[in-house]
Design a protein around this motif. Structure first.
Motif, PDB file in Angstrom:
ATOM      1  N   ALA A   1      24.340  44.501  34.126  1.00  0.00           N
ATOM      2  CA  ALA A   1      23.790  43.257  33.592  1.00  0.00           C
ATOM      3  C   ALA A   1      24.898  42.211  33.423  1.00  0.00           C
ATOM      4  CB  ALA A   1      23.103  43.530  32.249  1.00  0.00           C
ATOM      5  N   ALA A   2      26.066  42.659  32.970  1.00  0.00           N
ATOM      6  CA  ALA A   2      27.185  41.728  32.784  1.00  0.00           C
ATOM      7  C   ALA A   2      27.649  41.165  34.129  1.00  0.00           C
ATOM      8  CB  ALA A   2      28.337  42.436  32.075  1.00  0.00           C
ATOM      9  N   ILE A   3      27.671  42.031  35.147  1.00  0.00           N
ATOM     10  CA  ILE A   3      28.087  41.597  36.489  1.00  0.00           C
ATOM     11  C   ILE A   3      27.108  40.558  37.038  1.00  0.00           C
ATOM     12  CG2 ILE A   3      28.332  42.365  38.890  1.00  0.00           C
ATOM     13  CD1 ILE A   3      29.227  45.157  37.574  1.00  0.00           C
ATOM     14  N   GLU A   4      25.808  40.865  36.937  1.00  0.00           N
ATOM     15  CA  GLU A   4      24.800  39.928  37.464  1.00  0.00           C
ATOM     16  C   GLU A   4      24.878  38.589  36.734  1.00  0.00           C
ATOM     17  OE1 GLU A   4      23.104  40.241  40.133  1.00  0.00           O
ATOM     18  OE2 GLU A   4      23.437  42.371  40.514  1.00  0.00           O
TER      19      GLU A   4
ATOM     20  N   GLU B   1      35.304  42.992  29.987  1.00  0.00           N
ATOM     21  CA  GLU B   1      35.078  41.549  30.163  1.00  0.00           C
ATOM     22  C   GLU B   1      36.225  40.909  30.948  1.00  0.00           C
ATOM     23  OE1 GLU B   1      34.094  43.729  27.498  1.00  0.00           O
ATOM     24  OE2 GLU B   1      35.220  42.394  26.163  1.00  0.00           O
ATOM     25  N   GLU B   2      37.429  41.398  30.716  1.00  0.00           N
ATOM     26  CA  GLU B   2      38.574  40.793  31.389  1.00  0.00           C
ATOM     27  C   GLU B   2      38.612  41.133  32.878  1.00  0.00           C
ATOM     28  OE1 GLU B   2      42.067  41.686  29.114  1.00  0.00           O
ATOM     29  OE2 GLU B   2      41.457  40.284  27.537  1.00  0.00           O
TER      30      GLU B   2
ATOM     31  N   ALA C   1      42.540  34.495  41.760  1.00  0.00           N
ATOM     32  CA  ALA C   1      43.752  33.768  41.363  1.00  0.00           C
ATOM     33  C   ALA C   1      43.551  33.053  40.027  1.00  0.00           C
ATOM     34  CB  ALA C   1      44.161  32.767  42.445  1.00  0.00           C
ATOM     35  N   GLY C   2      42.297  32.747  39.688  1.00  0.00           N
ATOM     36  CA  GLY C   2      42.013  32.015  38.462  1.00  0.00           C
ATOM     37  C   GLY C   2      41.546  32.901  37.315  1.00  0.00           C
ATOM     38  N   ALA C   3      41.595  34.216  37.492  1.00  0.00           N
ATOM     39  CA  ALA C   3      41.137  35.128  36.436  1.00  0.00           C
ATOM     40  C   ALA C   3      41.994  34.953  35.184  1.00  0.00           C
ATOM     41  CB  ALA C   3      41.222  36.576  36.925  1.00  0.00           C
ATOM     42  N   PRO C   4      41.382  35.138  34.006  1.00  0.00           N
ATOM     43  CA  PRO C   4      42.139  34.954  32.753  1.00  0.00           C
ATOM     44  C   PRO C   4      43.020  36.162  32.446  1.00  0.00           C
ATOM     45  CG  PRO C   4      39.863  35.492  32.259  1.00  0.00           C
ATOM     46  CD  PRO C   4      39.993  35.475  33.749  1.00  0.00           C
TER      47      PRO C   4
ATOM     48  N   ALA D   1      43.469  44.869  36.107  1.00  0.00           N
ATOM     49  CA  ALA D   1      42.905  44.132  34.969  1.00  0.00           C
ATOM     50  C   ALA D   1      43.254  44.802  33.648  1.00  0.00           C
ATOM     51  CB  ALA D   1      41.390  44.002  35.126  1.00  0.00           C
ATOM     52  N   ALA D   2      43.423  46.124  33.692  1.00  0.00           N
ATOM     53  CA  ALA D   2      43.788  46.848  32.467  1.00  0.00           C
ATOM     54  C   ALA D   2      45.284  46.720  32.175  1.00  0.00           C
ATOM     55  CB  ALA D   2      43.411  48.320  32.597  1.00  0.00           C
ATOM     56  N   GLY D   3      46.004  46.070  33.082  1.00  0.00           N
ATOM     57  CA  GLY D   3      47.443  45.919  32.885  1.00  0.00           C
ATOM     58  C   GLY D   3      48.207  47.207  33.161  1.00  0.00           C
TER      59      GLY D   3
END
Lengths: 294, 294
Positions: B12-15, B64-65, B126-129, B193-195
């Motif tokens: 649901a979050a992806i959609e 979320e990240e 490239a624009g991901a937070p 994304a998890a670093g």
């Protein structure tokens, strides 16, 4: 070394870099690597790559460090030409006097070679020997300029107005996106390679966008009243196809005036962005683009 | 919350993220933005995006990240489907029961929509937070996996062997590139994304590559002996087209054995990469992919 010699040396460095830029990889997919090189190494003026190198140098950077970014922009340009030539787009059998990519390798391989060049442009920019922050800025600027709010948007407008006249504002937007976005980002990539701040990046991008517009109007004029022998192609094709150009909208004289105004504005921006003599070769490059006869 | 519920929440979050991921931009090129959304929002299992989110969570990151990177991989997947369906490639009129992109928007716009989704995937990554270093790693991994030494290489092999039988090694390479590369990079993007460090990135990528292979063999089995009602499409199309698959090479039973072996190997790698219970939902996701009936 004068500017003409410097630009010739740049060109040689660019061609040498591109020659080895696309490795074969696995023999199983060698054909697509060949198709990529066929289009990437098919010559051309390398205007975009020259802008990268000369903008880098104008801001005090080393041209060699800008080469991977110059290669990346040429990959994006080559991909756009391959896809443009496909039967479902402009359906062109020839590109710079040679059979277009899909005539040599077939449509499917040409489509994939275009996709692969676009993707490889990002791989090349992301792997440039520059600090991480600069590489990321390069990728972001390249993606934005090549995307649907940049170059692709211009192609969409071109398609939509294929058989109907264009309002002046639409033509201006078309050129800003189709030619301007890629030329602007070329200048920006040069600034990034030089490690310049975002203000210099913007200023040089702005300068190059004006050069792009002047270049495009000059192109329209050449198509209308150029010397066929020097151009190496028949003139009058725009008018024949009912295409809206600066010449059809404003006439040759007013278009020439616009080239001059646009060039002056560009050179003025260049002087503000690059103080002193450092922008000399960029100014020379800009003049040679708008004064050309082919 | 159990794993099934967690994956549903992920989906649901992806959609929701994808719904607003592609802005219109200028009305002059709105059509291509529409075509991009048409294909990007056409449903599908979102396996790649789920891998991004769950690999991120398994390594202690916040889902979320990872969403922008999950969206980027779905854009790459959607672009590859648009170009695959074009008449010069597989010439498919339908995709997931709906008219394919070029049937709705025409070939030229579909081609450009694919180009634009690929480019926008890089803009999005490239624009991901995320910290700059992580964004750069994400872009580099994505470009490599989607390029001609990854997914595109797989498509080239597929084309080259369209009308002739494939040796077992070739089939293995095909799947590693065509399905494996993108699934592997999905897991890697989650790790990024998890670093996580590059060792964890590699380990999870390796795990996902095995899942990809198991998934692909399971697909071959379903095409040979699946339940047409559950699949929603006729079975036997691979054999009919003379396609080389794991089933044509090894038979159904040996292929089932390979799925099991591949899955076991994957789960073993997962346990080494993600100690303790944290990989529970990833293991669940992996099992559901190989045990599926459609």
């Amino acid at each position: 070394m004068n500017c003409r010699e410097q630009l010739e040396r740049d060109l040689a460095a660019i061609e040498a870099f591109l020659q080895t830029a696309v490795p074969d990889g696995d023999p199983l997919y060698r054909e697509v690597a060949e198709a990529m090189r066929y289009s990437l190494l098919a010559g051309g003026k390398r205007i975009r790559a020259l802008f990268v190198l000369e903008c880098c140098a104008a801001l005090g950077g080393r041209r060699e460090e800008a080469l991977p970014l110059a290669a990346a922009i040429e990959m994006v340009h080559a991909y756009s030409l391959i896809h443009d030539d496909l039967p479902c787009m402009d359906d062109d059998d020839l590109r710079r006097g040679k059979p277009s990519c899909h005539k040599v390798y077939g449509e499917a391989t040409a489509l994939l070679a275009g996709d692969a060049l676009l993707t490889f442009a990002f791989e090349t920019a992301a792997g440039a020997p520059l600090p991480e922050e600069l590489r990321l800025r390069a990728v972001a600027a390249l993606a934005r300029a090549a995307g649907y709010r940049g170059m692709i948007g211009g192609q969409v407008i071109d398609l939509a107005y294929e058989n109907r006249p264009m309002e002046p504002e639409v033509l201006a937007t078309l050129h800003r996106l189709k030619t301007g976005a890629l030329l602007s980002v070329s200048a920006q990539l040069g600034a990034i390679a030089a490690g310049a701040g975002e203000d210099s990046q913007c200023a040089l991008g702005d300068f190059a966008e004006d050069v792009g517009l002047a270049f495009q109007i000059a192109d329209d004029i050449l198509d209308a009243v150029g010397d066929e022998a020097k151009l190496g192609k028949p003139i009058g094709s725009d008018a024949e196809q009912g295409k809206t150009t600066f010449v059809t909208l404003y006439g040759v004289e007013a278009s020439r005036e616009q080239v001059r105004a646009c060039t002056d504005r560009a050179l003025c921006k260049l002087q503000r962005a690059v103080p002193g003599e450092q922008g000399g070769c960029l100014a020379h490059l800009c003049q040679s683009l708008v004064d050309r006869e082919s």
